[in-house]
Design a protein around this motif. Structure first.
Motif, short mmCIF file in Angstrom:
data_model
loop_
_atom_site.label_atom_id
_atom_site.label_comp_id
_atom_site.label_asym_id
_atom_site.label_seq_id
_atom_site.Cartn_x
_atom_site.Cartn_y
_atom_site.Cartn_z
N LEU A 543 28.27 71.02 -36.11
CA LEU A 543 27.96 72.34 -36.64
C LEU A 543 29.26 73.11 -36.81
CD1 LEU A 543 25.00 73.10 -34.19
CD2 LEU A 543 24.85 72.05 -36.45
N VAL A 544 29.65 73.37 -38.04
CA VAL A 544 30.90 74.07 -38.33
C VAL A 544 30.55 75.46 -38.85
CG1 VAL A 544 33.06 74.03 -39.62
CG2 VAL A 544 31.99 71.88 -38.93
N ALA A 545 31.21 76.46 -38.27
CA ALA A 545 30.93 77.85 -38.63
C ALA A 545 32.23 78.61 -38.78
CB ALA A 545 30.05 78.53 -37.58
N GLY A 546 32.22 79.56 -39.68
CA GLY A 546 33.35 80.45 -39.87
C GLY A 546 32.91 81.90 -39.77
N GLY A 547 33.44 82.64 -38.78
CA GLY A 547 33.08 84.05 -38.63
C GLY A 547 31.62 84.25 -38.34
N ILE A 574 26.38 67.17 -29.58
CA ILE A 574 26.32 68.24 -30.56
C ILE A 574 27.65 68.97 -30.49
CG2 ILE A 574 25.11 70.32 -31.32
CD1 ILE A 574 22.70 69.34 -29.68
N ASP A 575 28.42 68.92 -31.57
CA ASP A 575 29.73 69.57 -31.60
C ASP A 575 29.63 70.84 -32.43
OD1 ASP A 575 31.83 67.61 -30.34
OD2 ASP A 575 30.52 66.36 -31.58
N LEU A 576 29.88 71.96 -31.79
CA LEU A 576 29.86 73.26 -32.46
C LEU A 576 31.30 73.73 -32.61
CD1 LEU A 576 27.40 76.19 -31.72
CD2 LEU A 576 29.73 76.58 -32.46
N ILE A 577 31.77 73.82 -33.83
CA ILE A 577 33.14 74.26 -34.13
C ILE A 577 33.07 75.62 -34.78
CG2 ILE A 577 35.25 73.69 -35.38
CD1 ILE A 577 34.39 70.77 -35.31
N TRP A 578 33.67 76.59 -34.12
CA TRP A 578 33.61 77.97 -34.60
C TRP A 578 35.01 78.48 -34.85
CZ3 TRP A 578 31.84 82.83 -31.40
CH2 TRP A 578 31.65 83.91 -32.27
N MET A 579 35.28 78.91 -36.07
CA MET A 579 36.57 79.47 -36.43
C MET A 579 36.44 80.99 -36.56
SD MET A 579 37.72 76.69 -39.32
CE MET A 579 39.22 77.61 -39.68
N VAL A 580 37.28 81.71 -35.82
CA VAL A 580 37.29 83.17 -35.86
C VAL A 580 38.72 83.64 -36.07
CG1 VAL A 580 35.23 83.45 -34.43
CG2 VAL A 580 37.46 83.30 -33.34
N ILE A 701 44.62 77.60 -32.96
CA ILE A 701 45.07 76.90 -34.16
C ILE A 701 43.89 76.74 -35.11
CG2 ILE A 701 46.90 75.61 -33.00
CD1 ILE A 701 44.96 73.22 -32.97
N ARG A 702 44.15 76.15 -36.27
CA ARG A 702 43.10 75.77 -37.20
C ARG A 702 42.76 74.30 -36.98
NH1 ARG A 702 42.04 79.17 -41.46
NH2 ARG A 702 43.41 80.99 -41.62
N PRO A 703 41.51 73.95 -37.03
CA PRO A 703 41.14 72.55 -36.79
C PRO A 703 41.43 71.68 -38.01
CG PRO A 703 39.19 73.83 -37.27
CD PRO A 703 40.33 74.81 -37.22
N ASN A 704 41.69 70.43 -37.75
CA ASN A 704 41.84 69.44 -38.80
C ASN A 704 40.54 68.63 -38.86
OD1 ASN A 704 42.48 67.07 -40.33
ND2 ASN A 704 44.65 67.48 -39.96
N PHE A 705 39.71 68.92 -39.84
CA PHE A 705 38.38 68.32 -39.89
C PHE A 705 38.44 66.82 -40.16
CE2 PHE A 705 37.57 72.79 -41.19
CZ PHE A 705 36.77 73.15 -40.11
N SER A 706 39.43 66.37 -40.91
CA SER A 706 39.53 64.94 -41.20
C SER A 706 39.79 64.15 -39.92
CB SER A 706 40.64 64.69 -42.22
OG SER A 706 40.34 65.31 -43.45
N ILE A 707 40.72 64.63 -39.10
CA ILE A 707 41.03 63.94 -37.84
C ILE A 707 39.84 64.01 -36.89
CG2 ILE A 707 42.51 64.02 -35.81
CD1 ILE A 707 44.78 64.93 -37.58
N PHE A 708 39.18 65.16 -36.87
CA PHE A 708 38.03 65.30 -35.98
C PHE A 708 36.92 64.33 -36.35
CE2 PHE A 708 33.82 67.14 -35.32
CZ PHE A 708 33.82 67.27 -33.93
N LEU A 709 36.59 64.23 -37.64
CA LEU A 709 35.51 63.34 -38.05
C LEU A 709 35.89 61.87 -37.85
CD1 LEU A 709 34.23 65.09 -41.31
CD2 LEU A 709 33.13 65.02 -39.07
N ASP A 710 37.17 61.54 -38.05
CA ASP A 710 37.60 60.17 -37.76
C ASP A 710 37.38 59.83 -36.29
OD1 ASP A 710 38.36 59.39 -40.28
OD2 ASP A 710 40.40 60.16 -40.09
N SER A 711 37.76 60.74 -35.41
CA SER A 711 37.60 60.51 -33.97
C SER A 711 36.13 60.44 -33.59
CB SER A 711 38.29 61.62 -33.18
OG SER A 711 39.66 61.71 -33.52
N LEU A 712 35.31 61.30 -34.20
CA LEU A 712 33.89 61.32 -33.85
C LEU A 712 33.21 60.02 -34.28
CD1 LEU A 712 31.43 62.91 -32.81
CD2 LEU A 712 31.13 63.78 -35.12
N THR A 713 33.51 59.54 -35.48
CA THR A 713 32.91 58.28 -35.93
C THR A 713 33.36 57.11 -35.06
OG1 THR A 713 34.68 58.13 -37.58
CG2 THR A 713 32.56 59.01 -38.31
#
Length: 771
Positions: A543-547, A574-580, A701-713
């Protein structure tokens, strides 16, 4: 005397004295034959011209019917693509529907006794485990709901004992002393053994195509801002097919050249008007909230808005061609005033200008600046356009009336559906100064929606001009809880007024905290959501959220965590990623997030311990919350997490009480995270040791979604590879600004193909701030 005729016949009748003039006979016959041929040719040409006119009129009148057949074909294709998932959802909803029809026990209490040898003979049988999680009966109407309790009691204790002590709802009853057991009330239905199976996971048909990852490609995203669009390839294919059908309907055997005496075809400007009229019911069906087309394909009305806009522009373009051509034709013939004064022309002009009113007020800058005027003009223009079309027919021609009736019926049904979905409720308003957000809580409405859906609200207390403006907000709470919660971020004039209303508090303490107030609001919904996509059926959920997009992610996380004890949730993580932007935005929700993580961790611990002892437990579900503060210097301390939480986390990981050096090291890692620290690879070691994975972290910091999804898979493939079970895919949702959604979509699309297959597929769902 000479005779004109046959010579032999003259000799027989009159004798040889009668002479025959052959030359005169030949000239007379030759003069008579052309006159007969010319008359016959004139008659034939008149019939041909008339037949051509009738053929052209018949072709033009039948084209709307053929166009509708083609549209139904496109709709049937979309339904076939989404049909398997709907069947899976229907199958997973049957048991819940049958259960709701059965008679409940007294006081809605279910008695469950400890799973001990002494109680084996007297224990009440557990319900048969069935597939659930389809929720087909939910998401239609907001309801008050009821507080259901599940009582866990010992056979030696009295169920009516009022001096019952409260216990941890997620504690295992087998680990407790039987004599010390007493009834425990918990808010969610849970048992010692799972009572539900997760819903079946169906891979979308389009994902079986080669290079299916390119379905998320957005080729128009790199165009200039005024031309930029985030339409994906399937959407572009569908729009292209629609445009081809419309162009075919406008062009096929349509002669636009001027008519002449020897040609019946020509001047076919009626075709564009008929094509525009035929699409009026379609454009209304795609735009209303009671959306019949969305119901057929399993999509909310907000996801069909783009098609509503495109069809509306085609209707406007075809209507403009039709009106301009006839006005020019009348002006050239010098009969403009004569034709314009006729009733059918006056009604046509009324219908066209009503359409112009809709188009002008639908422009983005007009709609955002004057949303109330936009809604009023849309309604007035729609009524005027339908009425004008119904009467825009010369003499006895009634081709427009069926389309007008269909359009009016669709709009009327939508209004009726909106009225049935509308509730008037008391609301508690709270202003959050740091986040610039107004929290609206409706305690009376507790159920009836699905996680991820939204509601539209009207606040009469805002004044006459803004009282009946309808604005959509995603529901931030899970159903069957303490009430419906909405979070309205300040983003315009209307939300600013709502924030100021929340600040009008007579209590000084409330004012110091931002302000609290009460108001009566009109709430309409629920709408939208994930449709036929079932989040509990996936092996992992991201679950990715911004603000303020946290509302959708928070509701989904709450729903999955609280339903996990029933066994209906398949997801292990369940991974909840929240960017604020700043810490002040996240602070108001930190207590909620910490409580939710604690809830997931307690249930996860109970499942792991129960399975270690040989008891049947549902699949443990971990909640991992990652908060990224994007406008915070890396050297600045982050104070979002309380110190006791940090100490508790370090004690759990170190198996001892952390020292000051351990705490300092933890703070340093939070301020200076490496790329790997934002991934999930560290959870693999925890998974091997059968320790809880639920945690919460904050990073500047800002997350790197590509690296995160690679690690999750990689994590999913490693976990399911040891259990020899095929994973059921990963669901990735994103809610926030367009740039965030595009970044997550791009990361999902660029995942390597073997990893996508290894984890059972990766699916992406998005929700935008504005519709």
């Amino acid at each position: 005397m000479p005779f004109i005729g046959d010579p032999s016949l003259a000799n027989v009748l009159y004798g040889a004295s009668v002479t025959f003039n052959a030359l005169t006979a030949t000239q007379t016959v030759a003069a008579a034959v052309p006159s007969v041929s010319a008359a016959q040719q004139s008659v034939n040409m008149t019939e041909v011209v008339q037949q051509q006119k009738e053929d052209q009129a018949e072709m033009s009148s039948s084209m709307p019917r053929n166009l509708y057949l083609a549209f139904l074909g496109l709709l049937a294709l979309c339904m076939i693509i989404s049909h398997p998932r709907f069947l899976a959802r229907l199958f997973a909803s049957l048991w819940s529907s049958n259960k709701s029809k059965s008679k409940p026990n007294n006081n809605d209490l279910v008695k469950i006794y400890p799973y001990t040898k002494e109680a084996l003979e007297t224990i009440k049988p557990q319900p048969k485990r069935e597939v659930s999680g389809g929720d087909l009966s939910q998401g239609w109407l907001l309801k008050k709901g009821e507080n259901r309790r599940i009582e866990i009691s010992s056979p030696l204790s009295s169920p009516d004992n009022d001096s019952c002590s409260k216990k941890d709802p997620f504690a295992s009853s087998t680990s407790l002393d039987e004599k010390a057991l007493s009834p425990i009330d918990i808010s969610t239905q849970s048992y010692d053994s799972p009572v539900h199976y997760p819903p079946p996971h169906i891979i979308p048909l389009l994902h079986n195509l080669p290079l299916s990852s390119w379905l998320l490609f957005t080729p128009l995203a790199k165009l200039p801002s005024h031309l930029k669009s985030y339409l994906t390839l399937p959407q572009l294919y569908l729009i292209s097919g629609y445009m081809i059908l419309v162009c075919f309907a406008l062009i096929w055997k349509s002669d636009l050249s001027p008519t002449s005496k020897d040609k019946g075809y020509g001047g076919d400007w009626m075709r564009s008007g008929l094509v525009a009229t035929a699409q009026v019911p379609l454009v209304i069906a795609l735009g209303v909230r009671g959306n019949i087309i969305g119901l057929c394909v399993g999509k909310g009305y907000e996801r069909l808005k783009i098609y509503h806009k495109i069809v509306g522009r085609v209707v406007f373009l075809a209507s403009t061609i039709h009106a301009a051509a006839y006005m020019y034709k009348w002006a050239v013939a010098g009969k403009f005033s004569t034709y314009a004064a006729k009733p059918f022309a006056m009604w046509g002009i009324l219908s066209y200008f009503a359409l112009v009113l809709i188009v002008i007020t639908s422009l983005p800058w007009v709609r955002k600046a004057c949303h109330g005027i936009f809604e009023i003009c849309h309604f007035v223009g729609l009524v005027g356009m339908i009425l004008g079309l119904a009467l825009h027919v010369p003499e006895a021609n009634h081709t427009n009336i069926p389309h007008s009736i269909a359009a009016g019926a669709i709009y009327t049904i939508s209004i009726f559906c909106s009225i049935t979905k509308t509730r008037v409720a008391h609301a508690e308003l709270q202003a959050l100064p740091g986040a610039g957000t107004t929290v609206i809580t409706l305690p009376a409405l507790r159920t009836g929606w699905r996680a991820g859906q939204h509601a539209r609200i009207r606040v009469p207390a805002l004044g006459i001009r803004k009282a009946f403006e309808s604005h959509p907000f995603t529901i931030a709470s899970a159903p069957n809880g303490d009430g419906l919660v909405l979070m309205c971020k300040r983003a315009g004039d209307w939300t600013d007024s709502l924030y100021e209303l929340a600040q009008r508090s007579s209590d000084l303490e409330d004012r110091a905290e931002g302000g609290r107030n009460n108001a009566t609001i009109i709430v309409e919904g629920p709408y939208g959501g994930l449709g036929n996509t079932l989040a509990p059926s996936f092996s992992s959920v991201v679950l990715v959220a911004g603000g303020s997009g946290i509302t959708q992610s928070l509701a989904l996380a709450q729903d999955l965590v609280r339903r996990a004890p029933t066994g209906v949730v398949r997801a292990r993580t369940i991974d909840l990623i929240w960017m604020v932007r700043t810490e002040d935005i996240a602070k108001p929700l930190m207590s909620t997030l910490l409580d939710l993580v604690n809830e997931a961790k307690q249930w996860e611990t109970q499942c792991i311990e129960g399975r270690r002892k040989g008891h049947k437990r549902p699949n443990p579900t971990a909640l991992r919350v990652k908060i990224f503060v994007t406008r915070c210097p890396a050297s600045s301390p982050l104070a979002l997490l309380p110190k006791d939480w940090i100490v508790s986390e370090l004690a759990t990981s170190l198996k001892r009480q952390p020292s000051a050096a351990d705490e300092e090291k933890y703070q340093y890692l939070c301020r200076n995270p490496s790329t790997s620290s934002t991934s999930t690879m560290s959870s693999i070691s925890s998974m091997k040791n059968n320790t809880p994975l639920s945690t919460i972290s904050v990073n500047p910091i800002r997350p790197n979604f590509s690296i995160f999804l690679d690690s999750l898979t990689d994590e999913i493939i490693s976990r399911y590879g040891r259990t020899m079970i095929d994973p059921s895919g990963v669901l990735v949702t994103a809610c926030g600004p367009e740039s965030l959604i595009q970044g997550v979509r791009s990361a999902v699309r660029k995942l390597e193909e073997y990893k996508v297959r290894g984890c059972g597929g990766v699916e992406f769902e998005d929700e935008h701030f504005g519709f």
